[in-house]
Motif scaffolding. Structure first.
Motif, short mmCIF file in Angstrom:
data_model
loop_
_atom_site.label_atom_id
_atom_site.label_comp_id
_atom_site.label_asym_id
_atom_site.label_seq_id
_atom_site.Cartn_x
_atom_site.Cartn_y
_atom_site.Cartn_z
N MET A 1 0.84 -1.18 0.00
CA MET A 1 0.00 0.00 0.00
C MET A 1 0.88 1.24 0.00
N GLY A 2 0.29 2.33 -0.43
CA GLY A 2 1.00 3.59 -0.44
C GLY A 2 0.52 4.45 -1.59
N VAL A 3 0.94 5.69 -1.57
CA VAL A 3 0.53 6.62 -2.63
C VAL A 3 1.16 6.21 -3.95
N SER A 4 0.55 6.68 -5.01
CA SER A 4 1.09 6.42 -6.34
C SER A 4 2.51 6.96 -6.43
N GLY A 5 3.39 6.17 -7.02
CA GLY A 5 4.78 6.59 -7.18
C GLY A 5 5.69 6.21 -6.03
N SER A 6 5.15 5.59 -4.98
CA SER A 6 5.97 5.22 -3.83
C SER A 6 6.89 4.04 -4.12
N GLY A 7 6.59 3.30 -5.17
CA GLY A 7 7.39 2.12 -5.50
C GLY A 7 6.74 0.83 -5.08
N LYS A 8 5.48 0.90 -4.63
CA LYS A 8 4.83 -0.30 -4.10
C LYS A 8 4.73 -1.43 -5.14
N SER A 9 4.45 -1.09 -6.39
CA SER A 9 4.32 -2.14 -7.42
C SER A 9 5.65 -2.80 -7.70
N THR A 10 6.71 -2.02 -7.78
CA THR A 10 8.04 -2.58 -8.04
C THR A 10 8.46 -3.48 -6.89
N VAL A 11 8.28 -3.01 -5.67
CA VAL A 11 8.66 -3.80 -4.49
C VAL A 11 7.79 -5.05 -4.39
N ALA A 12 6.49 -4.90 -4.58
CA ALA A 12 5.58 -6.03 -4.48
C ALA A 12 5.90 -7.11 -5.51
N ALA A 13 6.19 -6.70 -6.74
CA ALA A 13 6.52 -7.67 -7.78
C ALA A 13 7.80 -8.43 -7.43
N MET A 14 8.77 -7.72 -6.85
CA MET A 14 10.02 -8.38 -6.45
C MET A 14 9.79 -9.36 -5.31
N VAL A 15 8.97 -8.96 -4.34
CA VAL A 15 8.66 -9.86 -3.22
C VAL A 15 7.96 -11.11 -3.74
N ALA A 16 6.96 -10.92 -4.60
CA ALA A 16 6.22 -12.06 -5.14
C ALA A 16 7.15 -12.99 -5.93
N GLU A 17 8.02 -12.39 -6.74
CA GLU A 17 8.95 -13.21 -7.53
C GLU A 17 9.90 -13.99 -6.63
N ARG A 18 10.43 -13.33 -5.62
CA ARG A 18 11.38 -14.01 -4.71
C ARG A 18 10.73 -15.14 -3.94
N LEU A 19 9.42 -15.01 -3.68
CA LEU A 19 8.70 -16.04 -2.92
C LEU A 19 8.05 -17.08 -3.82
N GLY A 20 7.94 -16.77 -5.12
CA GLY A 20 7.22 -17.67 -6.02
C GLY A 20 5.72 -17.59 -5.83
N TRP A 21 5.24 -16.43 -5.38
CA TRP A 21 3.82 -16.21 -5.13
C TRP A 21 3.16 -15.51 -6.31
N ASP A 22 1.84 -15.63 -6.38
CA ASP A 22 1.09 -14.88 -7.39
C ASP A 22 1.21 -13.39 -7.10
N PHE A 23 1.15 -12.60 -8.18
CA PHE A 23 1.21 -11.14 -8.06
C PHE A 23 0.12 -10.52 -8.91
N ALA A 24 -0.53 -9.50 -8.38
CA ALA A 24 -1.51 -8.73 -9.14
C ALA A 24 -1.28 -7.25 -8.91
N GLU A 25 -1.37 -6.50 -9.97
CA GLU A 25 -1.24 -5.04 -9.93
C GLU A 25 -2.64 -4.46 -9.79
N GLY A 26 -2.92 -3.89 -8.63
CA GLY A 26 -4.25 -3.35 -8.36
C GLY A 26 -4.67 -2.26 -9.34
N ASP A 27 -3.71 -1.49 -9.84
CA ASP A 27 -4.07 -0.44 -10.80
C ASP A 27 -4.73 -1.01 -12.05
N GLU A 28 -4.36 -2.24 -12.41
CA GLU A 28 -4.96 -2.88 -13.59
C GLU A 28 -6.40 -3.31 -13.35
N MET A 29 -6.85 -3.26 -12.11
CA MET A 29 -8.21 -3.65 -11.76
C MET A 29 -9.17 -2.47 -11.77
N HIS A 30 -8.65 -1.25 -11.95
CA HIS A 30 -9.50 -0.07 -12.00
C HIS A 30 -10.41 -0.15 -13.21
#
Length: 161
Positions: A1-30
């Motif tokens: 979570m965080g304001v737009s531009g905080s880096g949340k998507s970049t960090v979240a994608a890296m965390v998901a990749e490192r864990l082998g977990w599913d990842f979804a970009e909430g902005d794409e759900m708008h």
């Protein structure tokens, strides 16, 4: 979570990749109407956000119900928004940063519908997570690799080999 531009998507994608977990970009759900509004420089209202938050919450519920771990990004700026997303096992990772740094990041990125002009409204809307909310806050002042490593460490998660 965080304001737009905080880096949340970049960090979240890296965390998901490192864990082998599913990842979804909430902005794409708008819905398209929300994207159009933001592209025009108009802040979203609560009424604009509720249907979007329901879609993000549905993604979370599906993953929890199926026992599949995942990471999804969402600004989740207000506690009432996080209440829609909250469930047992959900932990919010707040990527927090200085407004000037975030504005610089927003200015440098391309291909995103959120203009830098809406950052002030996001910062004004942001309600910081409270002690009774399952969350960690990380500073958005390092490389995404360092920030994602901190997320893993703070949540006690081990990356896949």
């Amino acid at each position: 979570m965080g304001v737009s531009g905080s880096g949340k998507s970049t960090v979240a994608a890296m965390v998901a990749e490192r864990l082998g977990w599913d990842f979804a970009e909430g902005d794409e759900m708008h819905p398209p109407a929300n994207v159009d509004k933001m592209q025009a420089g108009t802040p979203l209202t609560d009424e604009d956000r509720w249907p979007w938050l329901d879609v993000v919450a549905g993604w979370i519920r599906t993953h929890l119900d199926d026992g599949r771990p995942g990471v999804v990004t969402c600004s989740a700026l207000k506690r009432s928004y996080r209440d829609v997303l909250r469930a047992p096992g959900v932990v919010f990772v707040h990527v927090a940063g200085d407004g000037a740094l975030i504005a610089d990041r927003m200015s440098a990125r391309s291909g995103h519908f959120m203009p830098t002009s809406l950052l002030a409204s996001q910062l004004a809307t942001l309600e910081l997570p409270q002690a009774d909310e399952a969350h960690v806050t990380i500073a958005a002042d390092r490389t995404p690799e360092e920030e994602s490593a901190e997320v893993l460490e703070r949540l006690g998660l081990s990356p896949n080999a």
